[in-house]
Design a protein around this motif. Sequence first.
Motif, short mmCIF file in Angstrom:
data_model
loop_
_atom_site.label_atom_id
_atom_site.label_comp_id
_atom_site.label_asym_id
_atom_site.label_seq_id
_atom_site.Cartn_x
_atom_site.Cartn_y
_atom_site.Cartn_z
N GLU A 169 0.71 -1.13 0.06
CA GLU A 169 -0.19 0.16 -0.03
C GLU A 169 0.76 1.29 0.05
OE1 GLU A 169 -4.10 1.41 1.81
OE2 GLU A 169 -2.06 1.97 2.47
N TYR A 170 0.58 2.17 -0.90
CA TYR A 170 1.61 3.35 -0.80
C TYR A 170 0.95 4.43 -0.10
CZ TYR A 170 -1.28 4.54 -5.20
OH TYR A 170 -2.14 4.71 -5.99
N ALA A 171 -0.01 4.33 0.70
CA ALA A 171 -0.36 5.29 1.49
C ALA A 171 0.57 5.56 2.69
CB ALA A 171 -1.72 4.95 2.27
N CYS A 172 0.55 6.78 3.05
CA CYS A 172 1.68 7.07 3.99
C CYS A 172 1.03 8.08 5.24
CB CYS A 172 2.97 7.66 3.55
SG CYS A 172 2.81 8.83 2.28
N ASP A 173 0.86 9.57 4.49
CA ASP A 173 0.37 10.50 5.39
C ASP A 173 -1.15 10.50 5.47
OD1 ASP A 173 3.10 11.31 5.01
OD2 ASP A 173 2.52 12.73 3.75
N MET A 174 -1.85 10.60 6.86
CA MET A 174 -3.11 10.49 6.87
C MET A 174 -3.58 11.63 7.93
SD MET A 174 -3.64 7.07 9.06
CE MET A 174 -2.74 6.21 7.61
N ALA A 175 -4.42 12.91 7.29
CA ALA A 175 -4.81 13.90 8.07
C ALA A 175 -6.26 13.59 8.37
CB ALA A 175 -4.86 15.20 7.10
N CYS A 176 -6.57 13.56 10.13
CA CYS A 176 -7.78 13.20 10.50
C CYS A 176 -7.71 14.19 11.72
CB CYS A 176 -7.81 11.70 11.18
SG CYS A 176 -7.34 10.61 10.01
N TYR A 177 -8.80 14.94 11.51
CA TYR A 177 -8.96 16.01 12.53
C TYR A 177 -9.80 15.85 13.84
CZ TYR A 177 -7.84 18.62 8.19
OH TYR A 177 -7.45 19.22 7.30
N ASN A 178 -8.94 16.57 14.94
CA ASN A 178 -9.54 16.20 16.23
C ASN A 178 -9.34 14.71 16.92
OD1 ASN A 178 -10.22 18.94 16.51
ND2 ASN A 178 -12.25 18.46 15.38
N PRO A 262 -2.62 21.34 12.12
CA PRO A 262 -1.54 20.16 12.69
C PRO A 262 -2.74 19.08 12.98
CG PRO A 262 -1.86 21.60 14.56
CD PRO A 262 -2.74 22.23 13.63
N ALA A 263 -2.84 17.96 12.12
CA ALA A 263 -3.72 16.72 12.12
C ALA A 263 -3.19 15.52 11.48
CB ALA A 263 -5.07 17.07 11.50
N MET A 264 -1.90 15.62 10.97
CA MET A 264 -1.38 14.41 9.87
C MET A 264 -0.74 13.54 10.97
SD MET A 264 1.04 14.31 6.78
CE MET A 264 2.56 14.55 7.66
N THR A 265 -1.22 12.19 10.88
CA THR A 265 -0.54 10.85 11.45
C THR A 265 0.42 10.45 10.53
OG1 THR A 265 -2.07 10.78 13.07
CG2 THR A 265 -0.61 8.94 12.75
N GLN A 266 1.60 9.96 10.76
CA GLN A 266 2.45 9.00 9.79
C GLN A 266 2.87 7.93 10.74
OE1 GLN A 266 5.55 11.78 8.95
NE2 GLN A 266 4.71 11.96 6.70
N TRP A 267 3.22 6.70 10.13
CA TRP A 267 3.61 5.49 10.62
C TRP A 267 4.91 5.08 10.19
CZ3 TRP A 267 -0.04 3.10 13.74
CH2 TRP A 267 -1.11 3.70 14.19
N ARG A 268 5.81 5.59 11.07
CA ARG A 268 7.46 5.59 10.56
C ARG A 268 8.21 4.80 11.64
NH1 ARG A 268 9.33 9.70 7.04
NH2 ARG A 268 7.82 11.31 6.52
N ASP A 269 8.96 3.79 11.01
CA ASP A 269 10.10 3.17 11.98
C ASP A 269 11.23 4.39 12.29
OD1 ASP A 269 11.62 0.87 13.35
OD2 ASP A 269 12.87 1.19 11.68
N GLU A 270 11.63 4.56 13.55
CA GLU A 270 12.60 5.62 13.71
C GLU A 270 13.85 5.43 12.99
OE1 GLU A 270 12.59 7.62 17.37
OE2 GLU A 270 10.44 7.88 17.49
N GLU A 271 14.30 4.09 13.27
CA GLU A 271 15.75 3.83 12.80
C GLU A 271 15.91 3.71 11.50
OE1 GLU A 271 18.74 -0.18 13.47
OE2 GLU A 271 16.82 -0.04 14.53
N THR A 272 14.88 3.20 10.47
CA THR A 272 14.93 3.04 9.30
C THR A 272 14.24 4.12 8.39
OG1 THR A 272 13.10 1.60 8.89
CG2 THR A 272 15.41 0.65 9.28
N ASN A 273 13.32 4.83 9.24
CA ASN A 273 12.14 5.97 8.65
C ASN A 273 11.58 5.01 7.54
OD1 ASN A 273 11.54 8.61 8.83
ND2 ASN A 273 12.31 9.16 7.01
N ILE A 274 11.38 3.82 7.35
CA ILE A 274 10.56 3.33 6.67
C ILE A 274 9.01 3.59 6.99
CG2 ILE A 274 9.75 0.90 5.91
CD1 ILE A 274 12.55 0.04 5.77
N ASN A 275 8.16 3.60 5.92
CA ASN A 275 6.65 3.76 6.09
C ASN A 275 6.13 2.38 6.55
OD1 ASN A 275 4.01 4.46 5.78
ND2 ASN A 275 3.93 4.23 3.74
#
Length: 649
Positions: A169-178, A262-275
């Motif tokens: 899945e090439y989704a990465c950034d997701m903006a969801c308010y409140n 500000p409302a964007m959640t990302q799912w990143r691995d900090e060591e590799t910065n992979i989505n």
Amino acid sequence: MGENLSRRSFLKGAAAGTMSVAALGALAACSPSGAASEAAAPAAAAAGEGLAETGSYDVMSQMSLLNRNMTEGAVAAATPEEFIVQKGDGALQFAPGGDPLGITPADFMQNVPAWLGEAPEITDIAGTESCDILVIGAGNAGSVAALRAQEMGKSVILAESQTYDEYDEYACDMACYNSKIFLDKGTPEVDPIDVMNEYVRKALGHVNLQIVRDYAFRSGEMLDWMMADHIPAEYTEKYAKTSNYKGNENFSGQCAGQWSWPAMTQWRDEETNINMWPFVIRSLHTSLENLGGKVAWGYQALRLIQGDDGAVTGAIFQDIDGNYQQIDAKAVIVCAGGYGGNPDMRLDLSDSMRNLAWAYGADRTDPEMIGGMGRDGSGIRMIMWAGGTMEAGPRAGMSIGKNGAPGFAFGGAWPCFGPEGKRIYNESMYKFGSNGHLDLMPDDSLLVNVTDANWETYLSYQGYGHETMDRSSDYMVEEVRQNMADYQTGPDGFPVRSFARFGKEYSNVWAADTLEELADIVGYTGEAKENFLAEVAHYNELCEAGRDTDWGCDPQCLFPIKDAPFFASFGATGGQPSNGLVMLSGVNTDGQYRCTDGAKAAIPGLYAAGNTCGNRYGIQYGTPTAGNSCGFALTTGYCAAEAAVNDLA
């Protein structure tokens, strides 16, 4: 149409707002063609007629004769009083237009385009199963829709063309308010009315208001539901990054009249910065199966099934072994994505992309003239075979165009200088991808972004679109600070961590101790170099005055370029028009995500969500918050599932 309604009196009525839509249609059907066609030989209405001897259409037959010796003895008014007398009752006069040339569909357009064709006839079904709700496509929208419907008590099958082992899945950034994950960290609550109105403004009203309202009011609820009930806490704790939750401390909330939140959640691995989202989303599939639902992997949807009354009652698929499988259902939610990966659909459907290519003198009939990526459009084809319709244009891609300002690796909106060394536009207008003004420039035009030693302070005044640094990502911010502190002057530049990328990628930044040296590095010479130095001095004067009388940059983003070292990012215009990540247009739906026909009546049993669903963006992508395309997809899946369940009840 009756002798008592002349064309002149009709125009008076139309101007006063007294004519109905039906009357407008009646006039078009029965009015004479007017003076132009009366004076010229009429073009044939039938296909194939009206051809000149050369075999081409006689385009000269459409030359208007309006006001060309039509009024004998005509004399132009010499005074306002004479003009008023000539106008009489003041009704506006319009050229009625000429007759069509009779261009054949093969030469102009087809109501059933080649990429659509006819729905395939499939009879040799290897197996059949049934459920209450069938969801086609296991991306953001489909995964959420399937899980939500199953949780609400319906039996669900989620069919996905990819296999389980190959799924990505090439989704990465997701903006969801409140969403709670933001509010718990102290991010102020956003007024959803402001969010809704901002998206509608950016689309110039060219949207389905209910879809936009659902996104503004319910996206946070949807994210909370996923994270609280269906995503393991360890994944949230380890991978969920609440971008910009600390905020940019000096940002006012609006820039150049545009809201930003500000409302964007990302799912990143900090060591590799992979989505990590393509992995985390599998948790939704697991929850679906734990609740009794099923995921049919390797099922490519081919066509929908309809009863004699037109209601959609399932779909036929081809499994990974080539067998045809039928799934019967009481409702079908199509979440199969858009058509960015289908060159012929892009060519025909995306008027914005096609005509952008034409504006560059390229062949707008050649699919290779407009690049793209994304899904294959199969979901849209199936819906159209079932009677659905595409949303009206303009139909754009996410970042349609060729050119954007050459931004710094860490983001930001900075003074931009063109090939002559002069600043060329308002950099504070938040955008995504291409800027239309830049697309008007010739290929190979030099563009240069410039800042100085105070770059990070300036970033704190900027908003939360794609043009900013995520100041909450400490592990990246610290590295960028160190990269910038370790700058190297000279023509080779130095690497800086790229903020917008997944994985550890770096982009070059150039540094100099003086503006003169920076001009040499980026390639300004002679008069262009003199212009650049003078323009920076002038720009600094505008910053000191607090008002950009040249281009209208928001005062909070007027950043003087005064303290060494000086930094630049530069590049040249050119390339191929492209849709970016996805197409923004899809099929028409009503306020409950039901697909609609040409009369805007709902097709029973058929729903659309995600990029299959149209009327979310109108004319172009906009980013009051980065990541709203994925946020929209997730939310529409959530709401479409509820609509289908409620309809079945």
